[in-house]
Scaffold this motif. Structure first.
Motif, PDB file in Angstrom:
ATOM      1  N   GLN A 192      18.591  -7.753  12.577  1.00 22.18           N
ATOM      2  CA  GLN A 192      18.989  -6.352  12.605  1.00 22.18           C
ATOM      3  C   GLN A 192      18.687  -5.712  11.265  1.00 22.18           C
ATOM      4  O   GLN A 192      18.981  -6.261  10.204  1.00 22.18           O
ATOM      5  CB  GLN A 192      20.485  -6.227  12.907  1.00 22.18           C
TER       6      GLN A 192
ATOM      7  N   ARG B 126      19.509  -1.996   9.797  1.00 21.16           N
ATOM      8  CA  ARG B 126      20.227  -0.774  10.153  1.00 21.16           C
ATOM      9  C   ARG B 126      20.481  -0.762  11.658  1.00 21.16           C
ATOM     10  O   ARG B 126      21.038  -1.701  12.197  1.00 21.16           O
ATOM     11  CB  ARG B 126      19.456   0.452   9.669  1.00 21.16           C
ATOM     12  N   ASP B 127      20.026   0.283  12.359  1.00 19.94           N
ATOM     13  CA  ASP B 127      20.328   0.283  13.780  1.00 19.94           C
ATOM     14  C   ASP B 127      19.159  -0.233  14.606  1.00 19.94           C
ATOM     15  O   ASP B 127      19.095  -0.021  15.801  1.00 19.94           O
ATOM     16  CB  ASP B 127      20.702   1.687  14.225  1.00 19.94           C
ATOM     17  N   ASN B 128      18.255  -0.926  13.939  1.00 19.31           N
ATOM     18  CA  ASN B 128      17.034  -1.361  14.606  1.00 19.31           C
ATOM     19  C   ASN B 128      17.161  -2.848  14.909  1.00 19.31           C
ATOM     20  O   ASN B 128      17.153  -3.680  14.007  1.00 19.31           O
ATOM     21  CB  ASN B 128      15.888  -1.052  13.633  1.00 19.31           C
ATOM     22  N   ARG B 129      17.330  -3.179  16.181  1.00 21.94           N
ATOM     23  CA  ARG B 129      17.542  -4.580  16.527  1.00 21.94           C
ATOM     24  C   ARG B 129      16.271  -5.194  17.085  1.00 21.94           C
ATOM     25  O   ARG B 129      15.545  -4.563  17.853  1.00 21.94           O
ATOM     26  CB  ARG B 129      18.666  -4.692  17.555  1.00 21.94           C
TER      27      ARG B 129
ATOM     28  N   GLU C 164      19.157   3.798  23.767  1.00 21.94           N
ATOM     29  CA  GLU C 164      19.145   2.648  22.882  1.00 21.94           C
ATOM     30  C   GLU C 164      17.741   2.061  22.785  1.00 21.94           C
ATOM     31  O   GLU C 164      16.978   2.083  23.745  1.00 21.94           O
ATOM     32  CB  GLU C 164      20.093   1.586  23.443  1.00 21.94           C
TER      33      GLU C 164
ATOM     34  N   ALA D 296      25.938  -0.777  22.310  1.00 25.02           N
ATOM     35  CA  ALA D 296      24.797  -1.713  22.263  1.00 25.02           C
ATOM     36  C   ALA D 296      25.024  -2.875  23.215  1.00 25.02           C
ATOM     37  O   ALA D 296      26.149  -3.296  23.446  1.00 25.02           O
ATOM     38  CB  ALA D 296      24.638  -2.228  20.839  1.00 25.02           C
TER      39      ALA D 296
END
Ligand code: SF4
Lengths: 168, 199
Positions: free
Chosen positions: A20, A22-25, A85, A2
């Protein structure tokens, strides 16, 4: 792998916050700074951080939402096609003239998506080459996905001349 | 009374009967299929239900070759001018079947974009309820239309001449006085009026 968003944040004078889930920024850009910062920020993300694809662009109306400070949000979903990403940038705008800079200069595909957001929420995009309604008829006068648009009202289903049997 | 005095009348009546008889057995539908009802319309035309048995199998996508427009599915506001134009392009005599809850009344789509019944903008002859209607219902509608044509049809379309007025429903909601209207493009005489917000 990332990207380092903290460095980016310092570079832009800490006007946006980072969330953030989970993996969602997400980068949250409040209305006070969106007009100046949005375009340079997205340009930097595209050119230096490799987020070269605008995967989605949508609007949200936060009217009556708990703890909301600004009313409209436009969400830019970016994808880095090299690494896969994803990053979401959420820029806010406020009444009475919600306006954000257009990103059509960075991604030409933003053209119709911005027109749709304009059509449904009335957020204007400064610098857009052709900001017209895209789904509703051109003479429709309201923005139907705003939360204060009544379930029935404001000139919808208007009016074309009915045809009668004798004249048709 | 001498027969010769009656003759023209008698003759015209017979011609009307004959013309209606011929017309009703060769209805050419214009499939104006905008949504899921259109699938049922296709099923009706296919071999299992087969509206060819009733002389209505010749679906034409050119309105100039059609007699009966089957509006199957919901119609959005932006589509209304197109629908009216297609209707006007069809040659007389012509009829209209409104198929499904959406075309008849807007169905569940009581939204800003959907026309709440095409009869607000077009003269409709037969309504078919159902979501979607079964093919049997569409066949029934065609039979009903055939009956209507046989009973009311005339060779020169005289039955249409008197129908000068708007034939659709009245406005659904309480109407606003002109000074309360906020946005008013167009002519509000006959279509859905602007409504009082419910909350
Ligand atoms: S009536 Fe039902 S099946 Fe027909 S168009 Fe409407 S939703 Fe679809």
């Amino acid at each position: 792998m990332a990207v380092d968003l903290e460095a980016l944040r310092h570079r832009f004078g800490e006007v946006f916050t980072i969330e953030q889930f989970r993996d969602n920024r997400r980068l949250i850009l409040p209305a006070a700074h969106a007009a100046q910062t949005l375009l340079p920020l997205l340009q930097c993300l595209k050119q230096e951080y490799g987020f070269d694809m605008l995967a989605e662009l949508g609007g949200i109306d936060y009217l009556g939402y708990p703890n909301a400070t600004d009313r409209y949000a436009v969400v830019y979903g970016l994808t880095n096609t090299q690494t896969g990403e994803r990053l979401f940038v959420k820029a806010y705008a406020n009444d009475p003239q919600p306006e954000l800079p257009s990103v059509t200069s960075l991604w030409r595909g933003a053209n119709w998506m911005e027109r749709e957001v304009y059509d449904m929420y009335g957020v204007r995009f400064r610098g857009h080459p052709d900001l017209r309604r895209i789904l509703m008829p051109a003479d429709f006068q309201d923005f139907p996905l705003r939360k204060d648009y009544p379930l029935r009202g404001y000139g919808e289903r208007h009016n074309f001349l009915p045809l009668t049997r004798a004249e048709s | 009374m001498a027969l010769s005095a009656l003759l023209p009348d008698v003759l015209v009546t017979r011609l009307d009967y004959l013309a209606s008889l011929l017309r009703k057995h060769s209805l050419w539908p214009m499939p104006f299929a905008t949504a899921c009802c259109g699938i049922e319309l296709m099923a009706t035309a296919s071999s299992r239900y087969d509206i060819a048995r009733f002389g209505s199998e010749a679906m034409r996508f050119s309105p100039r070759q059609c007699d009966v427009m089957i509006v199957a599915g919901r119609v959005v506001m932006k589509m209304v001018p197109v629908m009216q134009r297609i209707w006007q392009q069809m040659p007389e005599p012509k009829w209209c079947i409104s198929m499904g809850a959406c075309a008849c009344s807007g169905g569940v789509f009581d939204t800003y974009a959907t026309v709440q019944g095409i009869d607000r903008f077009l003269p409709v002859d037969v309504y078919i309820p159902g979501c979607p209607p079964r093919p049997e219902q569409l066949i029934r509608a065609i039979l009903d239309l055939q009956e209507k044509i046989q009973k009311t049809g005339t060779i020169d379309g005289r039955e249409f001449v008197h129908r000068q007025g708007y034939e659709g429903p009245t406005a659904l909601a309480r109407e606003l006085t002109p000074d309360k209207l906020i946005v008013a493009p167009g002519d509000y005489q006959t279509a859905t009026r602007k409504r009082v917000p419910l909350n």
